[in-house]
Every structure is written in C-alpha cells, then in structure tokens.
Design a protein around this motif. Structure first.
Motif, short mmCIF file in Angstrom:
data_model
loop_
_atom_site.label_atom_id
_atom_site.label_comp_id
_atom_site.label_asym_id
_atom_site.label_seq_id
_atom_site.Cartn_x
_atom_site.Cartn_y
_atom_site.Cartn_z
N ASP A 1 0.85 -1.19 0.00
CA ASP A 1 0.00 0.00 0.00
C ASP A 1 0.88 1.24 0.00
OD1 ASP A 1 0.71 -0.80 2.75
OD2 ASP A 1 -0.39 0.99 3.32
N ALA A 2 0.33 2.34 -0.49
CA ALA A 2 1.12 3.58 -0.54
C ALA A 2 0.19 4.76 -0.28
CB ALA A 2 1.78 3.72 -1.92
N PRO A 3 0.65 5.75 0.51
CA PRO A 3 -0.21 6.90 0.78
C PRO A 3 -0.55 7.63 -0.52
CG PRO A 3 1.75 6.92 2.20
CD PRO A 3 1.97 5.85 1.16
N GLY A 4 -1.82 7.86 -0.73
CA GLY A 4 -2.26 8.49 -1.99
C GLY A 4 -3.04 7.51 -2.86
N MET A 5 -2.97 6.22 -2.50
CA MET A 5 -3.76 5.25 -3.29
C MET A 5 -5.24 5.58 -3.20
SD MET A 5 -2.03 1.51 -2.78
CE MET A 5 -0.83 0.92 -3.99
N ASN A 6 -5.71 5.96 -1.99
CA ASN A 6 -7.14 6.31 -1.85
C ASN A 6 -7.49 7.52 -2.70
OD1 ASN A 6 -8.20 4.35 -0.09
ND2 ASN A 6 -7.21 5.35 1.67
N GLU B 1 -7.84 11.86 2.11
CA GLU B 1 -6.83 12.21 3.11
C GLU B 1 -6.32 11.00 3.90
OE1 GLU B 1 -10.04 12.68 2.99
OE2 GLU B 1 -10.82 13.72 4.75
N ARG B 2 -6.87 9.83 3.60
CA ARG B 2 -6.48 8.65 4.40
C ARG B 2 -5.37 7.84 3.76
NH1 ARG B 2 -12.09 6.02 4.97
NH2 ARG B 2 -10.84 4.13 4.96
N GLY B 3 -4.46 7.36 4.60
CA GLY B 3 -3.40 6.48 4.12
C GLY B 3 -3.96 5.09 3.81
N GLY B 4 -3.11 4.19 3.36
CA GLY B 4 -3.54 2.83 3.03
C GLY B 4 -4.42 2.85 1.80
N THR B 5 -5.24 1.82 1.65
CA THR B 5 -6.18 1.75 0.53
C THR B 5 -7.47 1.10 0.99
OG1 THR B 5 -6.69 0.54 -1.50
CG2 THR B 5 -4.72 -0.19 -0.31
N PHE B 6 -8.59 1.80 0.81
CA PHE B 6 -9.85 1.22 1.30
C PHE B 6 -10.26 0.01 0.46
CE2 PHE B 6 -11.84 3.91 -1.93
CZ PHE B 6 -12.96 3.18 -2.32
N PHE C 1 5.59 8.08 -2.68
CA PHE C 1 7.02 8.28 -2.45
C PHE C 1 7.27 9.54 -1.61
CE2 PHE C 1 10.93 10.36 -4.28
CZ PHE C 1 11.85 9.58 -3.60
N ASP C 2 6.61 10.63 -1.96
CA ASP C 2 6.85 11.89 -1.25
C ASP C 2 6.46 11.76 0.23
OD1 ASP C 2 7.48 14.83 -1.35
OD2 ASP C 2 5.41 14.95 -0.66
N THR C 3 5.32 11.12 0.48
CA THR C 3 4.88 10.95 1.87
C THR C 3 5.88 10.09 2.64
OG1 THR C 3 2.60 11.01 1.07
CG2 THR C 3 2.93 10.28 3.34
N ALA C 4 6.33 9.01 2.00
CA ALA C 4 7.28 8.11 2.67
C ALA C 4 8.57 8.85 3.01
CB ALA C 4 7.57 6.89 1.80
N CYS C 5 9.04 9.69 2.09
CA CYS C 5 10.27 10.46 2.36
C CYS C 5 10.06 11.40 3.53
CB CYS C 5 10.68 11.27 1.12
SG CYS C 5 11.33 10.25 -0.20
N ASN C 6 8.89 12.07 3.55
CA ASN C 6 8.60 12.98 4.66
C ASN C 6 8.54 12.25 5.99
OD1 ASN C 6 8.02 15.91 3.91
ND2 ASN C 6 7.10 14.78 2.24
N LEU D 1 6.43 1.79 9.19
CA LEU D 1 5.86 3.10 9.54
C LEU D 1 6.01 4.07 8.37
CD1 LEU D 1 7.79 5.73 10.47
CD2 LEU D 1 8.28 4.23 12.37
N GLN D 2 6.95 3.75 7.45
CA GLN D 2 7.13 4.61 6.27
C GLN D 2 6.02 4.43 5.24
OE1 GLN D 2 11.67 4.21 5.09
NE2 GLN D 2 10.96 2.51 6.33
N ARG D 3 5.24 3.38 5.34
CA ARG D 3 4.23 3.11 4.30
C ARG D 3 2.88 3.74 4.62
NH1 ARG D 3 5.08 -2.60 2.21
NH2 ARG D 3 2.93 -3.05 2.76
N GLY D 4 2.65 4.05 5.91
CA GLY D 4 1.33 4.52 6.29
C GLY D 4 1.24 6.03 6.37
N GLY D 5 0.07 6.47 6.82
CA GLY D 5 -0.11 7.90 7.11
C GLY D 5 -0.82 8.65 5.99
N SER D 6 -1.29 9.82 6.40
CA SER D 6 -2.03 10.68 5.47
C SER D 6 -1.09 11.19 4.37
CB SER D 6 -2.59 11.85 6.29
OG SER D 6 -3.27 12.73 5.46
N PRO D 7 -1.52 11.13 3.11
CA PRO D 7 -0.62 11.58 2.04
C PRO D 7 -0.33 13.09 2.09
CG PRO D 7 -2.82 11.04 1.17
CD PRO D 7 -2.80 10.61 2.60
N THR D 8 0.86 13.44 1.66
CA THR D 8 1.24 14.87 1.57
C THR D 8 0.43 15.53 0.46
OG1 THR D 8 2.95 14.28 -0.03
CG2 THR D 8 3.62 14.44 2.27
#
Ligand SMILES: Nc1ncnc2c1ncn2[C@@H]1O[C@H](COP(=O)(O)OP(=O)(O)O)[C@@H](O)[C@H]1O
Ligand SMILES: O=P(O)(O)OC[C@H]1O[C@](O)(COP(=O)(O)O)[C@@H](O)[C@@H]1O
Ligand SMILES: [Mg+2]
Length: 328
Positions: A17-22, A67-72, A145-150, A259-266
């Motif tokens: 999963d990647a932040p921004g998939m949703n 705004e949600r991380g992961g993928t519903f 990628f950008d969210t994971a870097c942040n 922890l780098q894969r989750g979270g709200s996308p930038t």
C-alpha cells in the motif's frame, strides 16, 4: 471528450500500500461518474479479482478517503495471479460483471501483472504508479514516495536528537526494495553523515574515512542512512562491520520499516494521485491501453507499461553527488 467503448471500469490497488492510493481511487471514481461510466472496486488486488470480490462503487464509498493512508480497496500480493489458471479465473469474473476497462494502481510487480493480463485477454488496462519505492520509469515520482520520504525524515530528525545528545552513531534503515530513492532523499533532507544505497557500493573503509573526517571536524550528529536490500547488507550488518573498525563508538540501529508506508498523504501525493486518476479514466476513454500514466516535468505522460517496468530507473547521480558534498 467523445466516449469510446468503455462503460464499466474496474479499479484495484495491488502490492505494497502507498499513501495516496485512496486519492487515486477517488479520482478514478469521480472522473468516471463525470463521464457517466460505472466503476467496480476490485478488493484485495488480483486476489479479489480471482475470488470475485468485486463490488460496484458509489459516491459514498469515496467520501473522506482522499486524506487517508492505506487503501480502502485493500491490497494483496497474489501468488495465484502469477499462474495462467489464476488469471483465467480473474478474466471470467471481470466478464461476469461486464468490466471492459481496468485501472491498476500499484508498483512494478502489479504493472507487470497488468501487462500480462492485457496481452492474454485484451481488456484495456491503464496502470498508475502506486508504490513508496519510486522504482518505476515514466514518472518523476510514484504515488506515495513523497509521503514516505517525509515520514522517514521526520523520524530521522528525532533520532538525530538522541544521536547528538549522547554522541552516538546511528544506522537508520529505510525501505525501498532494491532501490535507493527514499534513502537518498532522506539522506539529503536529514543531513545524514552518509547514505548507503543499493545502486552505489560504498566500501566500509570509505565509510570509516568519512566518519573519521567528521570526527576531526567536530561534527555533532552522526546518522548513517542505509537502504534495505543493499549488497553490503542492511543497517544491522553494516553496523557490525563498522564496530570492528570503531570499537569505541556507541552504535545504535533503527529500522524504520512499515511506519514509512502509512499515514495521510502529503499535498504532493494527493495532487499527483488525483491528476493520475483522471488521466487513467480519460486515457481509457481515448482508447489508450497497456500504458502507465505518470507525471514528468509537471505534465501527464503515458508510457507503455513494458517500458515503465524496465528496471532502469536509477537514483540521479547529481543527488548522490549533493548528498556526498553535504555530508563531508
Ligand atoms: N510476473 C508477474 N506475473 C503476473 N503477476 C505478477 C507478476 N509480478 C507481480 N505480479 C502480481 O502483482 C502483485 C504485486 O506485485 P509486487 O511486486 O508484490 O508489488 P508491487 O506491485 O508493489 O511492486 C503480485 O503479488 C502478483 O499478484
Ligand atoms: O510489506 P511487505 O510485504 O513486507 O513488503 C515490503 C516491501 O514493500 C515496500 O514497502 C513497497 O514495495 P512494493 O511497492 O514493491 O510492494 C518495499 O519498500 C519493501 O521492501
Ligand atoms: Mg515493487
């Protein structure tokens, strides 16, 4: 825009999963509705395609997902889809729902599967680059990628506080299966003492020289970033080698892991995913298929999937040079 034969689009997320998939799924659904097309959510990636876990999506399914991380839609790695029998089952399920266009959001593996599936069954498919690894050609950045870097940089900033306060040497391992994009960005963005990436071998002696030079220059914080999957080993292995040369250093290892894969996308990932979701639907309507939509120099570009998955996207030499200058 004139609508072609596409009437029912299936959308899935696959691989890590990647932040921004949703945000990408939402854009696919919103854009499809704009053109009066139906959208079917295929749950758990190719696994759900095989098991017929497919449901029509409506507006309420995509409320508050941007705004949600992961993928519903959930994600999976499907061994069965690698087999011709598995892909045939998947095709039959798509036929049953009348799905005549596919949007596959995932990394290099998922897009390899999409290419193969198109070749075998001819259902038009467009790929969107969804992976934190940034290891796809045909786009400057992949979604997530950008969210994971942040996230990595935020974590390393905190580790740096302890490294400085205790005069410790930290080895921080970041993700990126066989690719050093997260590592090099995190290295530049967090003032790392050195960045070890799979694409460029750094002998342990060179690392020791760097650390000795920094000690002479009275550099306060020593955080070394290590990309997972490097030939010299992960952070733990490298730390053990370094300890032999520098027995007096107080060395610690942190593996940032999932922890780098989750979270709200930038904002960057939200905008990228949204643009690409629209491009996927419009691309299908224009008769494009077996391509990946990406953004290069701020413009949407469609690249044949076969080209996008070729393992030739490498960390920019210039980034590596900058990282080196700034760490010595
Ligand atoms: N060569 C292949 N043939 C068919 N399907 C594939 C192939 N490679 C990957 N896939 C499918 O894509 C899924 C996701 O791929 P993976 O490499 O795990 O993640 P990612 O897409 O994020 O790189 C795999 O579990 C599999 O179902
Ligand atoms: O969560 P898993 O299955 O252990 O996979 C870990 C891998 O997934 C990633 O986070 C993302 O890679 P993919 O996008 O190719 O799945 C890699 O950086 C990492 O090596
Ligand atoms: Mg991958």
């Amino acid at each position: 825009m004139e609508s072609k034969a596409i009437t029912k689009i299936g959308v899935l997320t696959s691989g890590g999963d990647a932040p921004g998939m949703n945000a990408a799924i939402r854009a696919v659904v919103r854009c499809a509705f704009y053109y009066n097309l139906e959208v079917y959510g295929i749950y758990r990636g190719y696994e759900g395609m095989i098991q017929n876990d497919i449901r029509q999506l409506n507006s309420s399914d995509i409320a508050y997902v941007l705004e949600r991380g992961g993928t519903f839609l959930k994600s999976a790695r499907s061994a069965e889809f690698r087999t011709p029998e598995g892909r045939k089952k998947a095709y039959e399920n798509l036929q049953q729902h009348g799905i005549n266009g596919l949007v596959v959001i995932g990394g290099d593996g998922s897009l390899t599967g999409a290419h193969l599936f198109y070749k075998e069954f001819g259902i038009p498919a467009i790929g969107l680059p969804g992976t934190i690894d940034n290891d796809l050609s045909g786009t400057d950045n992949t979604i997530g990628f950008d969210t994971a870097c942040n996230t990595a940089i935020e974590a390393i900033d905190k580790i740096r506080d302890t490294a400085t306060s205790h005069d410790r040497l930290f080895f921080v391992e970041v993700m990126g299966r066989d690719s050093g994009f997260i590592a090099i960005n995190a290295g530049i963005g967090s003032a790392a003492a050195a960045t070890l990436i799979p694409e460029k071998k750094m002998p342990v002696e060179a690392l020791i020289d760097r650390l000795n030079t920094r000690a002479k220059a009275k550099k306060q914080a020593n955080v070394v970033i290590v990309a997972e999957g490097g030939k010299s080993g992960g952070a733990l292995e490298i730390s053990k080698k370094v300890k032999k040369y520098l027995p007096n250093y107080d060395i610690k290892v942190t593996i940032l892991g999932h922890l780098q894969r989750g979270g709200s996308p930038t904002s960057y990932d939200r905008v990228l995913a949204s643009k690409l979701g629209v491009s996927a639907v419009e691309g299908l309507m224009q008769g494009k298929c077996d391509v990946m939509a990406g953004v290069i120099n701020n413009k949407v570009v469609y690249t044949p999937i076969k080209r996008a998955i070729v393992d030739d996207k490498e960390v920019d030499e210039e980034d590596f040079r900058v990282a080196k200058i700034l760490s010595t």
